[in-house]
Design a protein around this motif. Structure first.
Motif, PDB file in Angstrom:
ATOM      1  N   LYS A  21      25.155 -10.781  26.921  1.00  0.00           N
ATOM      2  CA  LYS A  21      23.800 -11.173  26.532  1.00  0.00           C
ATOM      3  C   LYS A  21      23.777 -11.503  25.031  1.00  0.00           C
ATOM      4  O   LYS A  21      24.668 -11.085  24.276  1.00  0.00           O
ATOM      5  N   PRO A  22      22.752 -12.207  24.579  1.00  0.00           N
ATOM      6  CA  PRO A  22      22.623 -12.459  23.137  1.00  0.00           C
ATOM      7  C   PRO A  22      22.653 -11.173  22.308  1.00  0.00           C
ATOM      8  O   PRO A  22      23.138 -11.176  21.173  1.00  0.00           O
ATOM      9  N   ALA A  23      22.160 -10.068  22.856  1.00  0.00           N
ATOM     10  CA  ALA A  23      22.144  -8.803  22.114  1.00  0.00           C
ATOM     11  C   ALA A  23      23.561  -8.330  21.805  1.00  0.00           C
ATOM     12  O   ALA A  23      23.822  -7.800  20.725  1.00  0.00           O
ATOM     13  N   PHE A  24      24.478  -8.520  22.762  1.00  0.00           N
ATOM     14  CA  PHE A  24      25.860  -8.132  22.504  1.00  0.00           C
ATOM     15  C   PHE A  24      26.437  -8.970  21.371  1.00  0.00           C
ATOM     16  O   PHE A  24      27.063  -8.444  20.440  1.00  0.00           O
ATOM     17  N   ASP A  25      26.235 -10.282  21.451  1.00  0.00           N
ATOM     18  CA  ASP A  25      26.772 -11.160  20.416  1.00  0.00           C
ATOM     19  C   ASP A  25      26.180 -10.836  19.056  1.00  0.00           C
ATOM     20  O   ASP A  25      26.882 -10.841  18.037  1.00  0.00           O
ATOM     21  N   ARG A  26      24.893 -10.527  19.034  1.00  0.00           N
ATOM     22  CA  ARG A  26      24.232 -10.216  17.766  1.00  0.00           C
ATOM     23  C   ARG A  26      24.803  -8.922  17.177  1.00  0.00           C
ATOM     24  O   ARG A  26      25.058  -8.847  15.974  1.00  0.00           O
ATOM     25  N   LEU A  27      25.007  -7.925  18.035  1.00  0.00           N
ATOM     26  CA  LEU A  27      25.557  -6.661  17.540  1.00  0.00           C
ATOM     27  C   LEU A  27      26.983  -6.847  17.043  1.00  0.00           C
ATOM     28  O   LEU A  27      27.358  -6.316  16.002  1.00  0.00           O
ATOM     29  N   ARG A  28      27.761  -7.628  17.776  1.00  0.00           N
ATOM     30  CA  ARG A  28      29.132  -7.853  17.332  1.00  0.00           C
ATOM     31  C   ARG A  28      29.165  -8.588  15.995  1.00  0.00           C
ATOM     32  O   ARG A  28      30.014  -8.316  15.141  1.00  0.00           O
ATOM     33  N   GLU A  29      28.244  -9.517  15.795  1.00  0.00           N
ATOM     34  CA  GLU A  29      28.190 -10.238  14.519  1.00  0.00           C
ATOM     35  C   GLU A  29      27.943  -9.291  13.355  1.00  0.00           C
ATOM     36  O   GLU A  29      28.409  -9.523  12.240  1.00  0.00           O
ATOM     37  N   LEU A  30      27.218  -8.202  13.617  1.00  0.00           N
ATOM     38  CA  LEU A  30      26.982  -7.203  12.578  1.00  0.00           C
ATOM     39  C   LEU A  30      28.215  -6.323  12.386  1.00  0.00           C
ATOM     40  O   LEU A  30      28.751  -6.202  11.290  1.00  0.00           O
ATOM     41  N   VAL A  31      28.665  -5.681  13.479  1.00  0.00           N
ATOM     42  CA  VAL A  31      29.712  -4.659  13.392  1.00  0.00           C
ATOM     43  C   VAL A  31      31.053  -5.253  12.990  1.00  0.00           C
ATOM     44  O   VAL A  31      31.792  -4.674  12.184  1.00  0.00           O
ATOM     45  N   LYS A  32      31.398  -6.421  13.524  1.00  0.00           N
ATOM     46  CA  LYS A  32      32.691  -7.026  13.249  1.00  0.00           C
ATOM     47  C   LYS A  32      32.565  -8.319  12.453  1.00  0.00           C
ATOM     48  O   LYS A  32      33.538  -9.071  12.326  1.00  0.00           O
ATOM     49  N   ALA A  84      17.816  -9.139  21.687  1.00  0.00           N
ATOM     50  CA  ALA A  84      18.777  -9.419  20.612  1.00  0.00           C
ATOM     51  C   ALA A  84      18.148  -9.159  19.251  1.00  0.00           C
ATOM     52  O   ALA A  84      18.768  -8.544  18.370  1.00  0.00           O
ATOM     53  N   ASP A  85      16.921  -9.611  19.062  1.00  0.00           N
ATOM     54  CA  ASP A  85      16.247  -9.380  17.790  1.00  0.00           C
ATOM     55  C   ASP A  85      16.013  -7.894  17.556  1.00  0.00           C
ATOM     56  O   ASP A  85      16.208  -7.388  16.440  1.00  0.00           O
ATOM     57  N   GLU A  86      15.606  -7.186  18.609  1.00  0.00           N
ATOM     58  CA  GLU A  86      15.300  -5.770  18.457  1.00  0.00           C
ATOM     59  C   GLU A  86      16.562  -4.945  18.228  1.00  0.00           C
ATOM     60  O   GLU A  86      16.537  -3.968  17.461  1.00  0.00           O
ATOM     61  N   VAL A  87      17.656  -5.297  18.889  1.00  0.00           N
ATOM     62  CA  VAL A  87      18.922  -4.602  18.649  1.00  0.00           C
ATOM     63  C   VAL A  87      19.319  -4.734  17.183  1.00  0.00           C
ATOM     64  O   VAL A  87      19.687  -3.752  16.527  1.00  0.00           O
ATOM     65  N   GLU A  88      19.252  -5.943  16.651  1.00  0.00           N
ATOM     66  CA  GLU A  88      19.613  -6.126  15.243  1.00  0.00           C
ATOM     67  C   GLU A  88      18.686  -5.336  14.330  1.00  0.00           C
ATOM     68  O   GLU A  88      19.153  -4.652  13.405  1.00  0.00           O
ATOM     69  N   ARG A  89      17.393  -5.391  14.589  1.00  0.00           N
ATOM     70  CA  ARG A  89      16.452  -4.668  13.729  1.00  0.00           C
ATOM     71  C   ARG A  89      16.684  -3.171  13.797  1.00  0.00           C
ATOM     72  O   ARG A  89      16.648  -2.475  12.764  1.00  0.00           O
ATOM     73  N   HIS A  90      16.976  -2.661  15.002  1.00  0.00           N
ATOM     74  CA  HIS A  90      17.149  -1.222  15.160  1.00  0.00           C
ATOM     75  C   HIS A  90      18.414  -0.744  14.438  1.00  0.00           C
ATOM     76  O   HIS A  90      18.391   0.267  13.731  1.00  0.00           O
ATOM     77  N   GLN A 128       9.668   1.397  27.172  1.00  0.00           N
ATOM     78  CA  GLN A 128       8.275   0.971  27.016  1.00  0.00           C
ATOM     79  C   GLN A 128       8.068   0.131  25.764  1.00  0.00           C
ATOM     80  O   GLN A 128       6.929  -0.093  25.359  1.00  0.00           O
ATOM     81  N   GLY A 129       9.145  -0.351  25.192  1.00  0.00           N
ATOM     82  CA  GLY A 129       9.034  -1.247  24.045  1.00  0.00           C
ATOM     83  C   GLY A 129       9.682  -0.689  22.795  1.00  0.00           C
ATOM     84  O   GLY A 129       9.798   0.539  22.610  1.00  0.00           O
ATOM     85  N   TYR A 130      10.120  -1.587  21.962  1.00  0.00           N
ATOM     86  CA  TYR A 130      10.799  -1.249  20.712  1.00  0.00           C
ATOM     87  C   TYR A 130       9.893  -0.419  19.806  1.00  0.00           C
ATOM     88  O   TYR A 130       8.717  -0.732  19.632  1.00  0.00           O
ATOM     89  N   TRP A 131      10.453   0.630  19.233  1.00  0.00           N
ATOM     90  CA  TRP A 131       9.682   1.487  18.338  1.00  0.00           C
ATOM     91  C   TRP A 131       9.188   0.742  17.097  1.00  0.00           C
ATOM     92  O   TRP A 131       8.102   1.013  16.595  1.00  0.00           O
ATOM     93  N   GLY A 132      10.006  -0.134  16.568  1.00  0.00           N
ATOM     94  CA  GLY A 132       9.676  -0.800  15.303  1.00  0.00           C
ATOM     95  C   GLY A 132      10.201  -0.010  14.117  1.00  0.00           C
ATOM     96  O   GLY A 132      10.487   1.192  14.209  1.00  0.00           O
ATOM     97  N   GLU A 133      10.324  -0.699  12.995  1.00  0.00           N
ATOM     98  CA  GLU A 133      10.897  -0.081  11.801  1.00  0.00           C
ATOM     99  C   GLU A 133      10.059   1.078  11.278  1.00  0.00           C
ATOM    100  O   GLU A 133      10.597   2.124  10.889  1.00  0.00           O
ATOM    101  N   GLU A 134       8.757   0.915  11.265  1.00  0.00           N
ATOM    102  CA  GLU A 134       7.892   1.948  10.677  1.00  0.00           C
ATOM    103  C   GLU A 134       8.011   3.265  11.437  1.00  0.00           C
ATOM    104  O   GLU A 134       8.188   4.332  10.834  1.00  0.00           O
ATOM    105  N   LYS A 135       7.937   3.223  12.769  1.00  0.00           N
ATOM    106  CA  LYS A 135       8.040   4.447  13.562  1.00  0.00           C
ATOM    107  C   LYS A 135       9.427   5.055  13.435  1.00  0.00           C
ATOM    108  O   LYS A 135       9.569   6.285  13.277  1.00  0.00           O
ATOM    109  N   THR A 136      10.467   4.216  13.492  1.00  0.00           N
ATOM    110  CA  THR A 136      11.837   4.725  13.411  1.00  0.00           C
ATOM    111  C   THR A 136      12.076   5.429  12.086  1.00  0.00           C
ATOM    112  O   THR A 136      12.645   6.531  12.039  1.00  0.00           O
TER     113      THR A 136
END
Length: 435
Positions: free
Chosen positions: A358-369, A313-319, A252-260
């Protein structure tokens, strides 16, 4: 009672710089003869993250057992999986694991668990006790018989997988367990009789009896104060919880930084390491806000869209950045590699149905590796054989550039650390720190 909890803000302050996950290492290298390896070029590379970057391994069970119907497709999934992740969750839902009484499907799961473990992956079983996906043959039995069978099931499976799976979601979603009405099952009536705390005691004590060194999680999707009250009751009853599992299916949508961060602040006060055990973020339309039970949302088509993929992709990185910023978080498991077979047919995978990234995978890989990873880096030791580098906590391999041997070191604590290691024809692991 106050001794059960962390003092205000102690070990709970988020730090976006992630300094608590990094070490500045000075490694004193010695050759096989014990002489400092002075003025030598060495190559330092990271080989493992200490943080557990997880993803379910459901899609790869057939490939692991050599029974894949589409090994080319599954092979591409595996390539993507191992490109990022170091922890997996395998399914032990009782109804699918033992659909026929007395005939558990142990071998395929054990084959998959070994396959992952042989590749350096931490394997978790999910779950030992849950009221959903129950075997039909359990219904109608007396509560006492259900309890006996449940206890036997825990001991049998923990024993069978000991040494390969040493981490378990011991019990799942206990807050709702005694009042669950969506489907008939034999565990909910047992939970009404025993109560939530005693159901948890049963799961933890039976699992620990078979594997005293196991890491056992209490896992739930309910982020309300009801879960907090349950945790407090469990701790007050003297039951040891090794890790707290928090689910974050964000259909139902990204929690956001404040809620997390607010959730992390509430649940970190117990001073128990936190695992985000089940996380999904949509790459298509999000589910309407009025839906209370996510299982009630049934649609014919729920496609991934270009706009949704960019948002995901943006939300994965933020989370991920938010979770790693909090010192209490030890692991994060993404609940679905590809859209094929996703829960509720949601577009929540990191890969599309065809296996493309998906862009989310690439974004996560850019962080982790990428950003959070030390690639092969050539450095030179000083006159005393010391080499200095900085990196995320985890394992590192140091190789003499002239082929003179290797050493393996573990950066186990944040800050400035010193490690002494021998470098020679045989790898030597060291994690001893000196000041």
């Amino acid at each position: 009672m106050t001794s059960l909890f962390t003092a205000p803000d102690e070990g709970r302050t988020p730090d976006p710089s992630l300094a608590h996950r990094r070490a500045d290492a000075t490694v004193a290298l010695r050759g096989p003869d014990g002489v400092p390896l002075a003025d030598h070029d060495v190559v330092v590379r990271q080989t493992r993250h200490a943080f557990l970057f997880g993803c379910i391994g459901f899609d790869l069970i057939d490939l692991a057992n050599g029974t894949s119907r589409d090994p080319e497709y599954d092979g591409r999934l595996a390539d993507a999986w191992f490109d990022v992740f170091n922890q997996t969750t395998l399914p032990f839902y009782w109804g699918t694991f033992e659909p026929e009484r007395g005939a558990p499907r142990t071998e395929p799961l054990l084959g998959a668990a070994r396959w992952f473990a042989e590749r350096g992956v931490v394997v978790k079983g999910h779950p030992l006790v849950w009221h959903t996906v129950q075997p039909g043959w359990l219904r109608g039995l007396p509560d006492a018989e259900v309890e006996r069978l449940q206890r036997d099931r825990i001991r049998r499976d923990v024993a069978a997988f000991r040494g390969v799976i040493d981490t378990w979601d011991a019990i799942n979603e206990v807050v709702i367990m005694p009042v669950f009405t969506a489907e008939e099952n034999a565990i909910t009536p047992l939970a009404r009789v025993k109560g939530r705390v005693e159901m948890i005691r049963m799961a933890f004590e039976e699992a620990r009896a078979e594997n005293p060194g196991a890491t056992l999680l209490l896992n739930d999707f309910d982020m309300s104060t009801a879960y907090e009250c349950l945790i407090e009751a469990v701790l007050e009853a003297g039951i040891r919880i090794d890790r707290l599992g928090l689910q974050s299916h964000m259909h139902q949508g990204y929690w956001g930084e404040e809620k997390t961060l607010a959730i992390l602040d509430r649940f970190s006060r117990y001073n128990i390491p936190i695992h985000f055990t089940e996380t999904t973020l949509m790459s298509g339309d999000v589910m309407p806000a009025h839906i209370e039970d996510l299982n009630d949302w049934q649609v014919e088509s729920w496609p991934s869209t270009p706009e949704g993929e960019a948002r995901q992709a943006d939300e994965v990185e933020r989370h991920y950045r938010t979770l790693l910023s909090h010192p209490g978080v030890e692991a994060m498991t993404y609940w679905g590699l590809s859209d094929r077979g996703m829960w509720l047919n949601a577009p929540g995978g990191l890969l599309r149905e065809d296996g493309s990234r998906k862009p989310a995978f690439d974004r996560l890989r850019e962080l982790v590796k990428g950003e959070w990873w030390l690639p092969p880096t050539t450095l030179r030791t000083d006159a005393e054989g010391r080499v200095r580098f900085g990196g995320f906590l985890g394992d590192y391999r140091i190789e003499a550039a002239d082929g003179g041997g290797v050493a393996e070191v573990t950066l186990a604590e944040a800050g400035a650390v010193g490690v002494t290691a021998a470098i020679g024809s045989d790898a030597f692991r060291a994690s001893t720190t000196w000041s």
